[in-house]
Write an enzyme that holds these catalytic residues in place. Structure first.
Site, PDB file in Angstrom:
ATOM      1  CG  HIS A  54      -0.530   3.550   4.565  1.00 41.57           C
ATOM      2  ND1 HIS A  54      -1.213   3.364   5.747  1.00 41.57           N
ATOM      3  CD2 HIS A  54      -0.088   2.322   4.196  1.00 41.57           C
ATOM      4  CE1 HIS A  54      -1.176   2.083   6.071  1.00 41.57           C
ATOM      5  NE2 HIS A  54      -0.505   1.431   5.144  1.00 41.57           N
ATOM      6  CB  CYS A  97      -0.961  -0.012   1.186  1.00 45.59           C
ATOM      7  SG  CYS A  97      -0.275  -0.721   2.672  1.00 45.59           S
TER       8      CYS A  97
END
Ligand code: A2P
Length: 343
Positions: free
Chosen positions: A251, A128
């Site tokens: 993130h 990710c």
């Protein structure tokens, strides 16, 4: 198409199911799979509840497509066999990412790897944080030729799955009312969970997974290897530091990149403004910056803080954020499937 979701009860699996529904993916038969622990639970899809089955090669036989998000060891144990039996597998884990017969695909970045279906019948979704960084870096690479990359991540607890989210929330609950003690904490009384291994509430932890003999963690090793494969730059120098932070979803990654020619922030902003799956949030005058919380739920990466590095006209520093469950995982898998079926 007959579609199986492996790991349907997990954080990414649930997001994947939602995205299949949202994007009206052509699903005839829908089969949610998980571990034996979840067999019999029900998962909603298009207004109906579907019973979760325990994952086995047999259960998936005859299905056209399997989206997998059940961790690397489950992927290693099942997916080669499921693919050999004819099901195309799109895997979110790290199990096959670096295998030469498996494309590592971010459709807005390297769609060319999906032009022909891979003979292995497995396509891997990158890590990710790699996806977040690549959405920002790949367009700049195409414009100015990337020469090196330093990535420092700020990764939310949902990157460790539902258990990561629960661990953070439990620790915040435990510390409620006692926050003043954190100015001089007693290490023996700080809450510690199994997932992060160090107190994550009100903290940042520069260790995601085990530290390997190289000195880097497994997460950092992925962030260093995957960009090389995705950008087709096998010798690209990349250094990564990955850090767990107490955010739930989203993130962020701080990027320092050097290029083969001078590139200034205005040109970088113009390049990124045209890039797919990217939104520039960068207005120094009014203090507009990208944050993970604002990126949560979006299908674009937010990119900002684009600035020059003194005395290095060929280098830029920037900051990118993306929803790690959607853009950084589930949506990437569905975009891969859409490409493969020519949608
Ligand atoms: P289960 O809910 O039965 O444990 P997360 O990333 O949020 O932790 O989710 C992981 C997903 O992978 C869950 O759906 C989990 O199912 C599934 N999973 C974990 N281990 C296995 C396994 N051995 N076989 C099938 N699914 C698994």
């Amino acid at each position: 198409m007959d579609v199986a979701v492996i790991g349907a009860t997990g954080a990414v699996g649930r997001e994947m199911t939602r995205i299949l529904e949202e994007r009206a993916f052509p699903v005839d038969r829908f089969l949610p799979l998980a571990s034996a622990r979840s067999a019999g639970r029900r998962v909603p899809f298009r207004g109906e509840d579907h019973e979760v089955q325990e994952l086995s090669v047999e259960a998936v036989r005859g299905f056209d497509l399997a989206f997998a998000s059940a961790g690397a060891s489950t992927a290693r144990a099942f997916l080669r066999e499921i693919a050999a039996a004819g099901t195309v597998c799109i895997d979110n884990s790290s199990a096959f990412r670096m295998d030469p017969d498996v494309p590592l695909a971010i459709p807005p970045v390297n769609p060319e790897v999906l032009e022909t279906p891979p003979p292995s019948r497995i396509v891997a979704v990158p890590n990710c944080t790699t996806i977040t960084a690549m959405l920002a870096v790949a367009p700049l690479h195409r414009a100015a030729g990337l020469r090196s990359l330093v990535l420092s991540s700020y990764q939310s607890v949902s990157g460790a799955g539902q258990r990561g989210v629960r661990e953070l929330i439990e620790q915040i609950e435990k510390l409620r009312g006692d926050e003043a003690s954190l100015a001089r904490p007693d290490p023996a009384t700080l809450p510690v969970g199994e997932v992060v291994g160090t107190t994550i509430a009100y903290n940042v932890v520069p260790r995601i997974g085990d530290i390997e003999p190289s000195g880097f963690t497994g997460e950092e090793a992925k962030m260093m290897a995957e960009p090389r494969k995705i950008l087709g730059l096998p010798d690209l120098p990349v250094v990564a530091t990955s850090v767990r932070v107490p955010t739930i979803v989203g993130h962020a990654v701080s990027i320092v990149a050097t290029f083969g020619r001078p590139i200034d922030p205005d040109e970088a902003r113009a390049v990124l403004a045209r890039a797919p799956a990217v939104e520039v949030r960068d207005d120094p005058a009014s203090g507009v910056v990208p944050t993970p919380l604002e990126a949560a739920g979006l299908d674009v990466a937010l990119v900002g803080r684009i600035r020059r590095i003194p005395d290095r006209p060929d280098a830029l520093a920037l900051f990118a954020c993306a929803d790690n469950l959607r853009l950084g995982a589930a949506l990437d898998a569905v975009l891969i499937a859409e490409r493969l079926i020519g949608r």
